[in-house]
Scaffold this active site. Structure first.
Site, PDB file in Angstrom:
ATOM      1  N   GLU A 242       0.828  -1.209   0.000  1.00 47.97           N
ATOM      2  CA  GLU A 242       0.000   0.000   0.000  1.00 47.97           C
ATOM      3  C   GLU A 242       0.856   1.250   0.000  1.00 47.97           C
ATOM      4  O   GLU A 242       2.004   1.231   0.451  1.00 47.97           O
ATOM      5  CB  GLU A 242      -0.859   0.052   1.270  1.00 47.97           C
ATOM      6  CG  GLU A 242      -1.815  -1.085   1.381  1.00 47.97           C
ATOM      7  CD  GLU A 242      -2.761  -0.896   2.562  1.00 47.97           C
ATOM      8  OE1 GLU A 242      -3.051   0.254   2.922  1.00 47.97           O
ATOM      9  OE2 GLU A 242      -3.184  -1.916   3.108  1.00 47.97           O
ATOM     10  N   LYS A 244       2.116   4.633   1.546  1.00 51.45           N
ATOM     11  CA  LYS A 244       2.221   5.104   2.934  1.00 51.45           C
ATOM     12  C   LYS A 244       1.940   6.599   2.948  1.00 51.45           C
ATOM     13  O   LYS A 244       2.738   7.398   2.477  1.00 51.45           O
ATOM     14  CB  LYS A 244       3.609   4.809   3.507  1.00 51.45           C
ATOM     15  CG  LYS A 244       3.691   5.119   4.991  1.00 51.45           C
ATOM     16  CD  LYS A 244       4.993   4.638   5.581  1.00 51.45           C
ATOM     17  CE  LYS A 244       4.988   4.764   7.085  1.00 51.45           C
ATOM     18  NZ  LYS A 244       4.603   6.057   7.585  1.00 51.45           N
ATOM     19  N   ARG A 264      -3.677   8.166  16.835  1.00 51.12           N
ATOM     20  CA  ARG A 264      -2.665   7.136  17.056  1.00 51.12           C
ATOM     21  C   ARG A 264      -2.415   6.927  18.553  1.00 51.12           C
ATOM     22  O   ARG A 264      -2.204   5.831  19.004  1.00 51.12           O
ATOM     23  CB  ARG A 264      -1.395   7.585  16.337  1.00 51.12           C
ATOM     24  CG  ARG A 264      -0.091   7.095  16.845  1.00 51.12           C
ATOM     25  CD  ARG A 264       0.239   5.748  16.259  1.00 51.12           C
ATOM     26  NE  ARG A 264       1.647   5.445  16.400  1.00 51.12           N
ATOM     27  CZ  ARG A 264       2.212   5.110  17.542  1.00 51.12           C
ATOM     28  NH1 ARG A 264       1.531   5.042  18.643  1.00 51.12           N
ATOM     29  NH2 ARG A 264       3.519   4.832  17.575  1.00 51.12           N
ATOM     30  N   GLU A 294      -5.961   6.738   7.110  1.00 46.52           N
ATOM     31  CA  GLU A 294      -5.123   7.921   7.274  1.00 46.52           C
ATOM     32  C   GLU A 294      -5.860   9.108   6.646  1.00 46.52           C
ATOM     33  O   GLU A 294      -6.339   9.032   5.515  1.00 46.52           O
ATOM     34  CB  GLU A 294      -3.798   7.667   6.535  1.00 46.52           C
ATOM     35  CG  GLU A 294      -2.702   8.620   6.852  1.00 46.52           C
ATOM     36  CD  GLU A 294      -1.895   8.277   8.103  1.00 46.52           C
ATOM     37  OE1 GLU A 294      -2.245   7.329   8.833  1.00 46.52           O
ATOM     38  OE2 GLU A 294      -0.915   8.994   8.348  1.00 46.52           O
ATOM     39  N   PHE A 334      -7.677   1.899   5.367  1.00 42.68           N
ATOM     40  CA  PHE A 334      -6.811   0.743   5.072  1.00 42.68           C
ATOM     41  C   PHE A 334      -7.130  -0.515   5.878  1.00 42.68           C
ATOM     42  O   PHE A 334      -6.513  -1.545   5.661  1.00 42.68           O
ATOM     43  CB  PHE A 334      -5.326   1.104   5.137  1.00 42.68           C
ATOM     44  CG  PHE A 334      -4.840   1.744   6.415  1.00 42.68           C
ATOM     45  CD1 PHE A 334      -4.793   1.036   7.593  1.00 42.68           C
ATOM     46  CD2 PHE A 334      -4.376   3.054   6.393  1.00 42.68           C
ATOM     47  CE1 PHE A 334      -4.309   1.611   8.751  1.00 42.68           C
ATOM     48  CE2 PHE A 334      -3.882   3.653   7.553  1.00 42.68           C
ATOM     49  CZ  PHE A 334      -3.862   2.925   8.740  1.00 42.68           C
ATOM     50  N   ARG A 409       3.758  -4.112  17.458  1.00 49.68           N
ATOM     51  CA  ARG A 409       4.590  -3.811  16.306  1.00 49.68           C
ATOM     52  C   ARG A 409       5.206  -5.132  15.895  1.00 49.68           C
ATOM     53  O   ARG A 409       5.938  -5.739  16.658  1.00 49.68           O
ATOM     54  CB  ARG A 409       5.684  -2.818  16.731  1.00 49.68           C
ATOM     55  CG  ARG A 409       6.428  -2.186  15.566  1.00 49.68           C
ATOM     56  CD  ARG A 409       7.573  -1.331  16.062  1.00 49.68           C
ATOM     57  NE  ARG A 409       7.168  -0.120  16.749  1.00 49.68           N
ATOM     58  CZ  ARG A 409       6.748   0.990  16.150  1.00 49.68           C
ATOM     59  NH1 ARG A 409       6.639   1.036  14.839  1.00 49.68           N
ATOM     60  NH2 ARG A 409       6.435   2.044  16.858  1.00 49.68           N
ATOM     61  N   LYS A 415       7.132  -1.291   7.010  1.00 52.93           N
ATOM     62  CA  LYS A 415       7.231  -0.019   6.281  1.00 52.93           C
ATOM     63  C   LYS A 415       8.576   0.083   5.575  1.00 52.93           C
ATOM     64  O   LYS A 415       9.595  -0.411   6.068  1.00 52.93           O
ATOM     65  CB  LYS A 415       7.025   1.168   7.218  1.00 52.93           C
ATOM     66  CG  LYS A 415       8.025   1.289   8.338  1.00 52.93           C
ATOM     67  CD  LYS A 415       7.711   2.504   9.203  1.00 52.93           C
ATOM     68  CE  LYS A 415       8.495   2.468  10.498  1.00 52.93           C
ATOM     69  NZ  LYS A 415       8.197   3.542  11.416  1.00 52.93           N
TER      70      LYS A 415
HETATM   71  P1  ATP Z   1       4.747   4.396  14.458  1.00 48.92           P
HETATM   72  O1  ATP Z   1       5.040   3.134  13.690  1.00 48.92           O
HETATM   73  O2  ATP Z   1       5.217   4.394  15.853  1.00 48.92           O
HETATM   74  O3  ATP Z   1       3.342   4.867  14.251  1.00 48.92           O
HETATM   75  P2  ATP Z   1       5.444   6.719  13.055  1.00 48.92           P
HETATM   76  O4  ATP Z   1       4.378   7.538  13.690  1.00 48.92           O
HETATM   77  O5  ATP Z   1       6.754   7.322  12.771  1.00 48.92           O
HETATM   78  O6  ATP Z   1       5.728   5.436  13.863  1.00 48.92           O
HETATM   79  P3  ATP Z   1       5.522   5.101  10.874  1.00 48.92           P
HETATM   80  O7  ATP Z   1       6.000   3.899  11.624  1.00 48.92           O
HETATM   81  O8  ATP Z   1       6.460   5.817  10.019  1.00 48.92           O
HETATM   82  O9  ATP Z   1       4.803   6.131  11.804  1.00 48.92           O
HETATM   83  O10 ATP Z   1       4.314   4.590  10.044  1.00 48.92           O
HETATM   84  C1  ATP Z   1       3.193   4.024  10.608  1.00 48.92           C
HETATM   85  C2  ATP Z   1       2.075   4.969  10.373  1.00 48.92           C
HETATM   86  O11 ATP Z   1       1.895   5.144   8.974  1.00 48.92           O
HETATM   87  C3  ATP Z   1       0.738   4.484  10.838  1.00 48.92           C
HETATM   88  O12 ATP Z   1       0.534   4.774  12.193  1.00 48.92           O
HETATM   89  C4  ATP Z   1      -0.246   5.223   9.935  1.00 48.92           C
HETATM   90  O13 ATP Z   1      -0.618   6.432  10.564  1.00 48.92           O
HETATM   91  C5  ATP Z   1       0.580   5.581   8.717  1.00 48.92           C
HETATM   92  N1  ATP Z   1       0.133   4.975   7.474  1.00 48.92           N
HETATM   93  C6  ATP Z   1       0.074   5.626   6.298  1.00 48.92           C
HETATM   94  N2  ATP Z   1      -0.352   4.853   5.314  1.00 48.92           N
HETATM   95  C7  ATP Z   1      -0.604   3.637   5.849  1.00 48.92           C
HETATM   96  C8  ATP Z   1      -1.083   2.404   5.325  1.00 48.92           C
HETATM   97  N3  ATP Z   1      -1.397   2.245   4.052  1.00 48.92           N
HETATM   98  N4  ATP Z   1      -1.193   1.363   6.189  1.00 48.92           N
HETATM   99  C9  ATP Z   1      -0.886   1.501   7.486  1.00 48.92           C
HETATM  100  N5  ATP Z   1      -0.425   2.640   8.036  1.00 48.92           N
HETATM  101  C10 ATP Z   1      -0.290   3.710   7.239  1.00 48.92           C
END
Ligand code: ATP
Length: 575
Positions: A242, A244, A264, A294, A334, A409, A415
């Site tokens: 997907e 991001k 979150r 999101e 999602f 996690r 990611k």
């Molecule tokens: P954390 O993993 O602690 O949330 P972070 O806030 O830095 O760390 P990332 O780990 O970079 O975020 O990415 C996870 C976040 O990405 C998710 O919490 C969600 O908000 C976002 N996200 C965006 N697109 C998607 C997707 N397609 N599927 C799942 N999450 C997504």
């Protein structure tokens, strides 16, 4: 339980800096508590009246608390202020002025009275709040007044994190092995008070039957990292890939016409997204549902997505409607976690996703996130490059047969983000646990560098990983000093594990995102410290943006993630 008894436990908790002792004190408290009180005891101990997703805030400032103390004790406000200036602590100040023996109030009674203070709003509410509180002070002893005062202005600071409560609840049952089951229930409802109450009322049988319920946020599943598309396919095989999106995670709960949204970190964000609320009412074809996605600002004329800085503007109290016109939102759904009475979290991603698509009618606000299925790493890389070019953050790959891992996690979601040459592939969120005054030009601001720590969920402590002295503007340094001085402490916080001596210690409350060149081994920090006393540190760290208001201290990256990223970095170098 009498409130005074609870206060005695608070005193014991405050006196210890040892985590193990803290578990013992808390488990004694939980053993003594009855089902009717235990939820309130947990909320009060964590400095809140209800879990944050209820959005119930007490709304008292120092100024009004001073007035309540002065009204209750017939003391001139000026005298109370003078004592506050000397002690620097409104708890000790209240203790000095409230002299009565108290009426031996119960926890329930004090909790109810504090709830009355919080529920009062609208015209003339300040007077009423001060009145309620001063009445409460008239019925309590000086010791009780001390803790009530600290509670109402958010300075209880007992350092009881969620994992500590879970561990102590299991210990109180005489079996540490019960913790995972308690944690499972907590992950499904985000309400420790409710879990504890269920435990005391219905035993572990009741806890085992715990299920998802609309209106209670599910603790959100998080992503692991891998360095490349090849690694992803090797790890999970055929995957759903997907886009991001770099916006605001929104967990959406619909119960007929009642709609709520959670962030979150499990706070209510319903007021931020009026257009999503409207769209849910009209275009989601299920009576009850929990969806995740999101939300991000979207340029209707060009079809482009705006960066996070634009979306985050929704985080304000007033003027949302105007903002919604200026920067309309898209909601990319999602995941589906619940639908029409059925818990979908145990089902496979594939099944969840298929059903999700079916319940969204075509509309201009809500749409399923972009997704394709592949077992070819080249396809992922191609899609990734394209996503970056379109201003997306990267991609998330999801295991097709995995259930929704609430509160976890793991490699069900992976990611892949853009990495710059000479920089770590991902930013790191650290919790600020102290600061250094700095030398030279910096000394002028009184703050030259922050001491940042990562989270160890097992021990429920913060372990240092970096000193961060760059990335902030002069103005931000000055602001940081002001904000951090508000939460400064005389000693290192009981949840902080550090060899470095900060000039000023602070409560672990704020998170800041940093980028760095790499992770190195270092004897100066406690994160991931081995038998030889060598931990992990960030090389050339610099802050990105200001404080992360959307993250709680426990949302900082974990020690394990730092170690994993260190291992990943070695692999990339060799490869
Ligand atoms: P954390 O993993 O602690 O949330 P972070 O806030 O830095 O760390 P990332 O780990 O970079 O975020 O990415 C996870 C976040 O990405 C998710 O919490 C969600 O908000 C976002 N996200 C965006 N697109 C998607 C997707 N397609 N599927 C799942 N999450 C997504």
């Amino acid at each position: 339980m009498k409130f005074l008894r609870l206060v005695e436990y608070f005193e014991k908790l405050e006196a210890t800096t040892k985590r193990l002792e803290m578990f013992d004190i808390l488990s004694e408290l939980f053993k003594e508590a009855k089902a009717d009180d235990i939820d309130k005891i947990i909320y009060l101990g964590q400095g809140q009246l209800l879990p944050p997703f209820h959005g119930l805030e007490i709304g008292m400032s120092e100024k009004y608390l001073i007035r309540a103390i002065s009204d209750a004790t017939d003391t001139a406000t000026r005298k109370v202020e003078e004592t506050f200036q000397k002690t620097g602590d409104l708890g000790e100040t209240a203790e000095e002025f409230v002299k009565g023996k108290g009426q031996n109030l119960t926890v329930k009674k004090v909790y109810e009275e504090l709830t009355d203070v919080a529920m009062t709003s609208g015209a003339g509410s300040v007077e009423k709040k001060v009145g309620f509180l001063s009445n409460l002070f008239k019925g309590v002893s000086s010791k009780e007044a001390k803790y009530i005062s600290r509670f109402v202005i958010g300075r209880l600071r007992l350092g009881i994190g969620d994992p500590t409560v879970l561990e102590a609840l299991a210990l109180a049952q005489g079996d540490r092995a019960l913790r995972p089951e308690l944690e499972r229930a907590y992950n499904l409802c985000s309400d420790l008070g409710l879990v504890a109450k269920t435990l005391l009322e219905k035993g572990m049988e009741g806890v085992k039957k715990f299920h998802v319920r609309v209106g209670y946020p599910i603790r959100m599943a998080l992503c692991e990292r891998l360095p490349s598309s090849e690694d992803i396919i090797e790890k999970i095989g055929k995957a759903a890939v997907e886009a991001k999106y770099d916006g605001f995670r929104v967990q959406l709960h619909k119960d007929k016409n009642h709609i709520e949204m959670f962030s979150r970190n499990l706070e209510s964000t319903t007021h931020m997204f009026p257009e999503i609320k409207e769209a849910v009412k009209n275009f989601i074809t299920a009576d009850t549902v929990i969806i995740e996605g999101e939300a991000l600002a979207y340029n209707e004329s060009t079809g482009e997505l705006f960066p996070f800085q634009v979306t985050i503007q929704r985080k304000r109290k007033h003027g949302i409607e105007e903002l919604a016109k200026e920067y309309p939102l898209r909601y990319f759904a999602f995941d589906l976690l619940y639908v029409n009475g059925e818990d979908y979290t145990p089902k496979s991603f594939k099944e969840r996703r298929e059903r999700l698509k079916k319940i969204i009618k075509k509309n201009p606000v809500i749409e399923p996130s972009e997704l394709f299925i592949t077992d070819n790493h080249e396809e992922i890389t191609k899609y990734f490059d394209d996503a970056i070019a379109r201003g997306l953050e990267g991609v998330v790959a999801k295991r097709l047969d995995a259930p929704y891992a609430a509160g976890g996690r793991n490699f069900n979601w992976i990611k892949l983000k853009r990495s710059y040459r000479g920089e770590l592939a991902d930013t790191i969120d650290v919790c600020i646990v102290g600061y250094f005054r700095g030398r030279g030009a910096r000394a002028e601001f009184g703050l030259g560098a922050l001491l940042g720590a990562v989270y160890d969920p097992k021990a429920d402590t913060f372990k240092t990983v970096s000193k961060i002295g760059s990335g902030f503007t002069e103005d931000e340094f000055a602001q940081l000093k002001k904000i951090l001085d508000e939460i400064s402490l005389k000693h290192k916080h009981s949840r902080v594990d550090s060899i470095m001596e900060a000039d000023v210690w602070v409560e672990p409350r704020y998170v800041v995102t940093v980028t760095a060149d790499e992770i190195t081994r270092s004897p100066s920090h406690t994160a991931g410290r081995d038998k030889e006393g060598i931990g992990y540190a960030l090389r050339f760290p610099r802050a990105v943006g200001f404080l992360r208001e959307d993250k709680k201290s426990e949302d900082a990256n974990s020690v394990k993630e730092i170690i994993d990223m260190f291992e990943m970095q070695k692999k990339v170098k060799v490869g």
